[in-house]
Scaffold this active site. Sequence first.
Site, mmCIF file in Angstrom:
data_model
loop_
_atom_site.group_PDB
_atom_site.id
_atom_site.type_symbol
_atom_site.label_atom_id
_atom_site.label_comp_id
_atom_site.label_asym_id
_atom_site.label_seq_id
_atom_site.Cartn_x
_atom_site.Cartn_y
_atom_site.Cartn_z
ATOM 1 N N HIS A 1 27.377 -14.975 -7.888
ATOM 2 C CA HIS A 1 27.571 -14.317 -9.185
ATOM 3 C C HIS A 1 26.218 -14.101 -9.873
ATOM 4 C CE1 HIS A 1 29.376 -13.627 -13.244
ATOM 5 N NE2 HIS A 1 28.301 -14.291 -13.630
ATOM 6 N N GLU A 2 25.367 -15.117 -9.844
ATOM 7 C CA GLU A 2 24.045 -14.968 -10.474
ATOM 8 C C GLU A 2 23.230 -13.889 -9.761
ATOM 9 O OE1 GLU A 2 23.931 -16.091 -13.288
ATOM 10 O OE2 GLU A 2 25.569 -17.522 -13.064
ATOM 11 N N HIS B 1 23.995 -10.566 -11.054
ATOM 12 C CA HIS B 1 23.187 -10.196 -12.225
ATOM 13 C C HIS B 1 21.809 -9.661 -11.798
ATOM 14 C CE1 HIS B 1 26.020 -11.466 -15.203
ATOM 15 N NE2 HIS B 1 25.976 -12.750 -14.876
ATOM 16 N N HIS C 1 20.297 -5.964 -12.672
ATOM 17 C CA HIS C 1 18.956 -5.780 -13.232
ATOM 18 C C HIS C 1 18.161 -4.768 -12.394
ATOM 19 C CE1 HIS C 1 14.821 -7.739 -14.286
ATOM 20 N NE2 HIS C 1 15.060 -6.713 -15.053
HETATM 21 ZN ZN LIG Z 1 27.255 -14.235 -15.400
#
Ligand SMILES: [Zn+2]
Length: 234
Positions: free
Chosen positions: A107-108, A111, A115
């Site tokens: 999940h990270e 991100h 980005h």
């Molecule tokens: Zn998150």
Amino acid sequence: MYYSGMRYGYGMDPMYILVIIMAILCMVASARVSSVYKKYAKVRSMSGLTGAQAAMEILRRNGITDVTVQLVGGNLTDHYDPRNRTVNLSDATYGSNSVAAVGVAAHECGHVLQHYNGYLPLKIRTAIVPAANIGSKAGIPLLILGMFLSFRPLITLGILVFSLAVLFQVVTLPVEFNASSRALVMLEDYGILGHEEVSASRKVLNAAAMTYVASAASAVLQLLRLIMLNNRRR
Ligand SMILES: [Zn+2]
């Protein structure tokens, strides 16, 4: 940051009860994410990759070489920091090879990809961080001061400033849902998790998403209540 209408002389109103119910739902959602995480933290993934290894594999597969995966203290503190390009994984995630840990790590990385791909909701979210910080700190004090001085423009300003903090919470929703869906697709495509394991990770990530939904709904409700009470004073 919960605003108590009782304390400031507005009296009981139906919206106030809704605000309290939402606050309770926020607590339920965060208790639930802990229990779901705990459950799937006991399920070891077939590949045996740890959260950190899974994150590094996802970054490698996407050709991302300038993002560091590092350990961060605390519980459920996992996050991606775009300023220094670091994926920060908590103790429970970094070295664990559970389906829960791998899901959170992926999940990270979701991100990170947002980005790198210039995902619009993330851009908006990042842009309003400073305003949202001011809004969550200054909105209610301005409003109370305005009520104390019986100066309407100050009350309106307080509500406007507070709404920036609410907007931030709402924009967070697409960002979080999108990071999770990217994560689950990559975990399966890259063979980091099997099909069944991906379902387990999905449960963990959905439970985490519910905490964002509950707090955004709660913030919207508080804002609506402030607007309604303000209109009633007219
Ligand atoms: Zn998150």
